[in-house]
Enzyme design. Structure first.
Site, short mmCIF file in Angstrom:
data_model
loop_
_atom_site.label_atom_id
_atom_site.label_comp_id
_atom_site.label_asym_id
_atom_site.label_seq_id
_atom_site.Cartn_x
_atom_site.Cartn_y
_atom_site.Cartn_z
N GLU A 313 0.79 -1.23 0.00
CA GLU A 313 0.00 0.00 0.00
C GLU A 313 0.83 1.28 0.00
O GLU A 313 0.49 2.23 0.71
CB GLU A 313 -0.93 -0.02 1.22
N HIS A 337 -8.21 -3.83 -1.07
CA HIS A 337 -7.42 -3.95 0.18
C HIS A 337 -6.35 -2.85 0.26
O HIS A 337 -6.28 -2.11 1.24
CB HIS A 337 -6.79 -5.34 0.23
N GLU A 338 -5.55 -2.76 -0.78
CA GLU A 338 -4.45 -1.77 -0.73
C GLU A 338 -5.01 -0.35 -0.69
O GLU A 338 -4.47 0.53 -0.02
CB GLU A 338 -3.50 -1.95 -1.92
N HIS A 341 -6.03 0.62 2.78
CA HIS A 341 -4.88 1.01 3.62
C HIS A 341 -4.63 2.53 3.57
O HIS A 341 -3.93 3.05 4.44
CB HIS A 341 -3.61 0.31 3.15
N GLU A 360 -3.76 -4.34 9.38
CA GLU A 360 -4.30 -5.36 8.46
C GLU A 360 -5.74 -5.78 8.80
O GLU A 360 -6.54 -6.00 7.88
CB GLU A 360 -3.38 -6.57 8.41
N ASP A 416 8.23 -10.27 10.76
CA ASP A 416 7.68 -11.26 9.84
C ASP A 416 7.13 -12.48 10.58
O ASP A 416 6.24 -13.16 10.06
CB ASP A 416 8.80 -11.73 8.90
N TYR A 424 -4.76 -10.38 10.06
CA TYR A 424 -5.69 -10.06 8.97
C TYR A 424 -7.12 -10.48 9.32
O TYR A 424 -8.02 -9.66 9.44
CB TYR A 424 -5.26 -10.79 7.69
N1 BES Z 1 0.94 -4.43 3.79
C1 BES Z 1 0.70 -5.71 3.27
C2 BES Z 1 1.94 -6.39 2.77
C3 BES Z 1 3.02 -6.61 3.81
C4 BES Z 1 2.72 -6.95 5.11
C5 BES Z 1 4.33 -6.45 3.45
C6 BES Z 1 3.73 -7.13 6.04
C7 BES Z 1 5.34 -6.63 4.37
C8 BES Z 1 5.04 -6.97 5.67
C9 BES Z 1 -0.34 -5.68 2.14
O1 BES Z 1 -1.33 -4.74 2.32
C10 BES Z 1 -1.02 -7.01 2.12
O2 BES Z 1 -1.64 -7.34 3.09
N2 BES Z 1 -0.91 -7.74 1.03
C11 BES Z 1 -1.50 -9.04 0.87
C12 BES Z 1 -2.73 -8.98 0.01
C13 BES Z 1 -3.99 -8.65 0.71
C14 BES Z 1 -5.15 -8.67 -0.28
C15 BES Z 1 -4.30 -9.54 1.88
C16 BES Z 1 -0.51 -9.91 0.13
O3 BES Z 1 0.49 -9.42 -0.33
O4 BES Z 1 -0.75 -11.11 0.03
ZN ZN Z 2 -2.62 -5.24 3.90
#
Ligand code: BES
Ligand code: ZN
Length: 643
Positions: A313, A337-338, A341, A360, A416, A424
């Protein structure tokens, strides 16, 4: 001074509040110069929250603005240049502490160019090192000359062959959670919001884009360097550093709506523009729910296939994987989703990575509301039900109780490690529980107020709870207990007032999966009006003892092995590995070697490693070939799986 705002208990509102606020601010923080206005709202009083993933001590010397001047060297695969950091310091500050990791620090000076003494602390495998710079009395700016290294985790430098077009190299960054420190020396904490400006010099023929206002869409000549073009950017809103993002490549732009558009490689731009044609409508739906969009434009950049996430995002410019280009808009909930954010995450930001669910969980809830608005209730319910099922699977598989909590203590661990369906889907389930209890109208009014009260601020779970008590629970402790709020935020598992979403269509799908397992031929199943989400549920509902013949019959009828929809192909390949269905293995190998989205890559290697003999052998062989093409984020995860 803190961005975490805690409401004082004693005061009212209006002028009295404002006067009291500025008085207390001065007393409490004694900044060497008046604090910049941070909008109206509650007062900064104390900062109880500590970001265990940063070395910075922002309460004595805080980065307020960064100005980047970097050159992208595609031959050496490094970014090099300077960052000028504007500071806000306590009168007693003698040092400023930045976060760095895998960076070559060449020189540090003050604004006039006079060298400053600095030292680099011991390197930690997760956090990197502290860069400690001695400050002359009253210094408000330091300039760091540096370059990135081969170990810079945030950046991926792609050969032309790794792009969709195949002719030009590509570079992109990924900052979340704590990778910005691997390409920019700054205070890399989501509590330390910063504005930024940047000049990025790139080889002619390539375009640079950033999560900012793009001041020079076509670049400018660089004096004395005929082969280079300079691109300038400006982000006037204070953002957490994990949202600073850069990409450089052969990029084209196309408008989608008034405020929305797409960037992609020329060979992808048409597909991207048509896949995302509902973006402007999504933006309008989002604003109708939770208030004005505060970032100006909303564009999406479609990256080459090695992008490790589905989406990221980055403000004004979401980064997205090309694997959502299904051709039928069936995977655009990722864009919702993005986009969501832009409120939950970018406007109100998790104060520490322990509070990641605030980003999230709110976003998954909000995303689903946007989807409902545009594609209808049933599609939204299907998405909810799929997410809820995954949450339950995750919870039953997560042995460590700490990781089942919304608020997680990550001290000593990489952020991580807290990444799962829990922040989520449990986060979203928490908000859906509130929706069921209070009704949409009241919850929406609360959420809209929340985004307003804390716009451009960082938020902890504790401060959120205080706000929830004041504005939604009306300080009714009995109600709070009845709703099990403490358990939701601070305990493992799923409280029993969670509302399980029920999708009528997915129930029908389960019936068809059962019919198939009892011998009904695939052609006879009633699948004609199924959308992607129905197919995904079908694949997850298949019994675990499918025979080779049944696999073949399914594949023949529905051609899962060669599905052009990445989610369907992924779900099928998982089943195929578990049943050792050989005809799908070439497709599996192609899938593992032509995209690097961690969400697809990691589970497939995990499934393979669970098959002694052929599976382990295939995992090792394919990974040896594919690893160089993956982003470091994906490599780190898969290294632990395939070993
Ligand atoms: N912000 C996240 C991606 C992220 C989270 C990057 C933690 C690094 C550390 C992004 O908004 C996200 O949640 N992406 C998901 C997709 C979403 C539709 C659930 C993904 O990349 O799978
Ligand atoms: Zn996200």
């Amino acid at each position: 001074m803190s961005d975490i705002r805690i409401r004082p208990l004693l005061c009212g509102s209006g002028v009295f509040f404002a006067l009291l606020a500025s008085f207390m601010l001065l007393v409490a923080c004694q900044p060497s110069k008046p604090a910049p206005a941070e909008g109206s709202g509650p007062l900064v009083l104390a900062n109880a929250a500590v970001d265990v993933h940063s070395y910075a001590k922002p309460n004595t010397a805080r980065v307020r603005h960064i100005d980047l001047n970097l050159t992208a060297d595609f031959k050496a695969k490094v970014l090099k240049g300077t960052v000028a950091l504007t500071l806000e310091t306590d009168a007693s500050a003698r040092q400023v502490i930045l976060d760095i990791k895998a960076l070559d620090i060449l020189r540090v000076t003050d604004a006039s160019g006079a060298p400053l003494k600095f030292s680099i602390g011991k390197a930690d495998a997760v956090k990197g090192s502290a860069l400690i710079i001695d400050l002359p009395q009253g210094a408000q700016k330091v300039i760091v000359s540096y370059q990135t290294t081969a170990d810079t985790e945030a950046l991926q430098w792609l050969e032309p062959s790794q792009t969709a077009g195949g002719k030009h190299p590509f570079l992109f960054s990924q900052g979340q959670s704590i990778l910005t420190r691997t390409w920019i020396p700054t205070q890399d904490s989501p509590m330390v919001r910063q504005t930024y400006t940047a000049t990025i010099n790139v080889p002619r023929g390539l375009k640079a884009v950033m999560s900012a206002d793009m001041l020079t869409p076509d670049g400018e000549a660089v004096a004395g360097q005929s082969g280079m073009r300079a691109y300038r950017f400006k982000m006037d809103e204070a953002i957490p550093p994990y949202l600073i993002a850069l990409a450089v490549g052969n990029l084209e732009f196309r408008n989608v709506g008034k405020r929305t558009g797409v960037y992609a490689e020329p060979v992808t731009i048409r597909a991207a523009a048509s896949e995302f044609e509902d973006m402007e409508k999504m933006l309008e739906a989002a604003e109708k729910l939770y208030g004005p969009y505060r970032w100006g434009r909303y564009d999406v950049l479609v990256l080459p296939p090695s992008f490790p996430y589905g989406g990221m995002e980055n403000p004004r410019l979401t980064f997205a994987t090309p694997t959502i280009l299904a051709g039928d808009k069936s995977l655009v909930s990722l864009i919702a989703h993005e986009l969501a954010h832009s409120w939950s995450g970018n406007l109100v930001t998790n104060g520490t990575w322990d509070d990641f669910w605030l980003n999230e969980g709110f976003t998954v809830y909000f995303e689903n509301r946007i989807m409902e608005e545009i594609y209808g209730k049933e599609r939204a319910l299907m998405l909810q039900a799929l997410g809820y099922a995954e949450l339950q699977e995750t919870l039953s598989g997560l042995k460590e109780k700490e990781l089942q909590k919304l608020h997680i203590r990550l001290k000593g661990r990489h952020p991580d490690e807290g990444f799962s369906e829990v922040p989520y889907e449990k986060g979203a389930a928490f908000l859906r529980m509130l929706e069921a209890q209070f009704g949409r109208q009241r919850l929406d009014a609360y959420l809209k107020g929340y985004f307003e009260r804390y716009a451009f601020k960082s938020m902890t779970t504790e401060a959120f709870l205080a706000d929830l008590r004041e504005h939604l629970l009306r300080n009714d402790r009995a109600l709070e207990d009845r709703l099990q709020i403490q358990a939701w935020l601070y305990e493992p598992g799923l409280p029993d007032n969670a509302v399980a979403p029920v999708s009528r269509v997915l129930k029908l799908v389960e019936g068809e999966a059962a019919a198939f397992s009892q011998g009904v031929e695939p052609d006879m199943l009633r699948t004609s009006d199924w959308e992607t989400q129905a197919w995904l549920h079908f694949l997850k509902s298949l019994p675990s003892d499918l025979s080779e013949n049944q696999m073949e019959a399914l594949d023949k009828a529905f051609n899962f092995t060669n599905s052009g929809n990445s989610e369907i192909r992924f779900a099928w390949l998982k089943v195929a590995i578990a049943r050792h269905y050989e005809p799908a293995l070439p497709s599996l190998e192609t899938f593992l070697t032509t995209q690097g989205r961690r969400k697809f890559i990691a589970p497939l290697y995990t499934e393979l490693m669970a098959q002694p003999g052929w599976g382990v052998e295939m995992a090792r062989r394919v990974y040896a070939k594919a690893r160089p093409g993956y982003h470091q984020v994906t490599r780190d995860t898969v290294d632990k799986i395939v070993s």
